[in-house]
Design a protein around this motif. Sequence first.
Motif, PDB file in Angstrom:
ATOM      1  N   PRO A  30       0.833  -1.202   0.000  1.00 52.77           N
ATOM      2  CA  PRO A  30       0.000   0.000   0.000  1.00 52.77           C
ATOM      3  C   PRO A  30       0.864   1.248   0.000  1.00 52.77           C
ATOM      4  O   PRO A  30       2.032   1.211   0.366  1.00 52.77           O
ATOM      5  CB  PRO A  30      -0.768  -0.125   1.309  1.00 52.77           C
ATOM      6  CG  PRO A  30       0.159  -0.865   2.199  1.00 52.77           C
ATOM      7  CD  PRO A  30       0.896  -1.825   1.314  1.00 52.77           C
ATOM      8  N   LYS A  31       0.288   2.352  -0.440  1.00 52.94           N
ATOM      9  CA  LYS A  31       1.001   3.626  -0.382  1.00 52.94           C
ATOM     10  C   LYS A  31       0.007   4.741  -0.138  1.00 52.94           C
ATOM     11  O   LYS A  31      -1.192   4.597  -0.383  1.00 52.94           O
ATOM     12  CB  LYS A  31       1.818   3.860  -1.641  1.00 52.94           C
ATOM     13  CG  LYS A  31       1.026   4.032  -2.897  1.00 52.94           C
ATOM     14  CD  LYS A  31       1.975   4.233  -4.065  1.00 52.94           C
ATOM     15  CE  LYS A  31       1.236   4.836  -5.230  1.00 52.94           C
ATOM     16  NZ  LYS A  31       2.152   5.268  -6.266  1.00 52.94           N
ATOM     17  N   LEU A  32       0.508   5.847   0.357  1.00 48.05           N
ATOM     18  CA  LEU A  32      -0.320   7.012   0.626  1.00 48.05           C
ATOM     19  C   LEU A  32       0.416   8.219   0.080  1.00 48.05           C
ATOM     20  O   LEU A  32       1.569   8.463   0.428  1.00 48.05           O
ATOM     21  CB  LEU A  32      -0.558   7.163   2.133  1.00 48.05           C
ATOM     22  CG  LEU A  32      -1.469   8.283   2.566  1.00 48.05           C
ATOM     23  CD1 LEU A  32      -2.866   8.067   2.003  1.00 48.05           C
ATOM     24  CD2 LEU A  32      -1.552   8.347   4.073  1.00 48.05           C
ATOM     25  N   GLY A  33      -0.222   8.951  -0.811  1.00 42.84           N
ATOM     26  CA  GLY A  33       0.409  10.105  -1.427  1.00 42.84           C
ATOM     27  C   GLY A  33      -0.545  11.276  -1.525  1.00 42.84           C
ATOM     28  O   GLY A  33      -1.659  11.241  -0.990  1.00 42.84           O
ATOM     29  N   THR A  34      -0.120  12.298  -2.251  1.00 37.15           N
ATOM     30  CA  THR A  34      -0.951  13.488  -2.383  1.00 37.15           C
ATOM     31  C   THR A  34      -2.226  13.220  -3.184  1.00 37.15           C
ATOM     32  O   THR A  34      -3.183  13.978  -3.085  1.00 37.15           O
ATOM     33  CB  THR A  34      -0.162  14.623  -3.056  1.00 37.15           C
ATOM     34  OG1 THR A  34       0.334  14.152  -4.318  1.00 37.15           O
ATOM     35  CG2 THR A  34       0.999  15.068  -2.183  1.00 37.15           C
ATOM     36  N   ASN A  56      -3.719   5.145  -7.573  1.00 38.04           N
ATOM     37  CA  ASN A  56      -4.229   5.882  -6.415  1.00 38.04           C
ATOM     38  C   ASN A  56      -5.638   6.356  -6.725  1.00 38.04           C
ATOM     39  O   ASN A  56      -5.964   6.647  -7.874  1.00 38.04           O
ATOM     40  CB  ASN A  56      -3.398   7.132  -6.137  1.00 38.04           C
ATOM     41  CG  ASN A  56      -2.017   6.842  -5.694  1.00 38.04           C
ATOM     42  OD1 ASN A  56      -1.372   5.947  -6.194  1.00 38.04           O
ATOM     43  ND2 ASN A  56      -1.533   7.615  -4.752  1.00 38.04           N
ATOM     44  N   TYR A  57      -6.461   6.482  -5.676  1.00 37.95           N
ATOM     45  CA  TYR A  57      -7.804   7.030  -5.859  1.00 37.95           C
ATOM     46  C   TYR A  57      -8.327   7.552  -4.524  1.00 37.95           C
ATOM     47  O   TYR A  57      -8.188   6.900  -3.494  1.00 37.95           O
ATOM     48  CB  TYR A  57      -8.775   5.973  -6.384  1.00 37.95           C
ATOM     49  CG  TYR A  57     -10.156   6.522  -6.598  1.00 37.95           C
ATOM     50  CD1 TYR A  57     -10.450   7.261  -7.730  1.00 37.95           C
ATOM     51  CD2 TYR A  57     -11.149   6.334  -5.657  1.00 37.95           C
ATOM     52  CE1 TYR A  57     -11.715   7.794  -7.932  1.00 37.95           C
ATOM     53  CE2 TYR A  57     -12.417   6.855  -5.847  1.00 37.95           C
ATOM     54  CZ  TYR A  57     -12.692   7.580  -6.981  1.00 37.95           C
ATOM     55  OH  TYR A  57     -13.936   8.108  -7.170  1.00 37.95           O
ATOM     56  N   VAL A  58      -8.913   8.733  -4.575  1.00 35.56           N
ATOM     57  CA  VAL A  58      -9.612   9.285  -3.415  1.00 35.56           C
ATOM     58  C   VAL A  58     -10.705  10.226  -3.932  1.00 35.56           C
ATOM     59  O   VAL A  58     -10.519  10.902  -4.945  1.00 35.56           O
ATOM     60  CB  VAL A  58      -8.656  10.011  -2.437  1.00 35.56           C
ATOM     61  CG1 VAL A  58      -8.080  11.267  -3.045  1.00 35.56           C
ATOM     62  CG2 VAL A  58      -9.353  10.345  -1.133  1.00 35.56           C
ATOM     63  N   ALA A  59     -11.842  10.207  -3.273  1.00 33.14           N
ATOM     64  CA  ALA A  59     -12.955  11.096  -3.635  1.00 33.14           C
ATOM     65  C   ALA A  59     -13.616  11.592  -2.352  1.00 33.14           C
ATOM     66  O   ALA A  59     -13.727  10.856  -1.384  1.00 33.14           O
ATOM     67  CB  ALA A  59     -13.973  10.352  -4.492  1.00 33.14           C
TER      68      ALA A  59
END
Length: 83
Positions: A30-34, A56-59
């Motif tokens: 896993p990774k966490l980025g901007t 990556n995906y975020v909403a």
Amino acid sequence: MKHLVCRLLVCAFLLGGAVTTKAQGLALGPKLGTLGPGVELTAYLTDNLNLRVAGNYVAFTIKDEIDDIDYEGDVKFASVLAL
């Protein structure tokens, strides 16, 4: 419940190196980025060449009121990487 799931996801991504798995020339982590949380897969091809794929995906939705003016917006970040 929603806050608990978010906290668990954040902890999992912050400890990404600890939960990365490697087996038979593959590494998944896993990774966490901007651009939000994501997953990265690396595959061994030859001694000098690896294949790496990541996404990556975020909403989220923003709703706010400032000085009796309503603001609303939907934000979606997504990315795909292949090297």
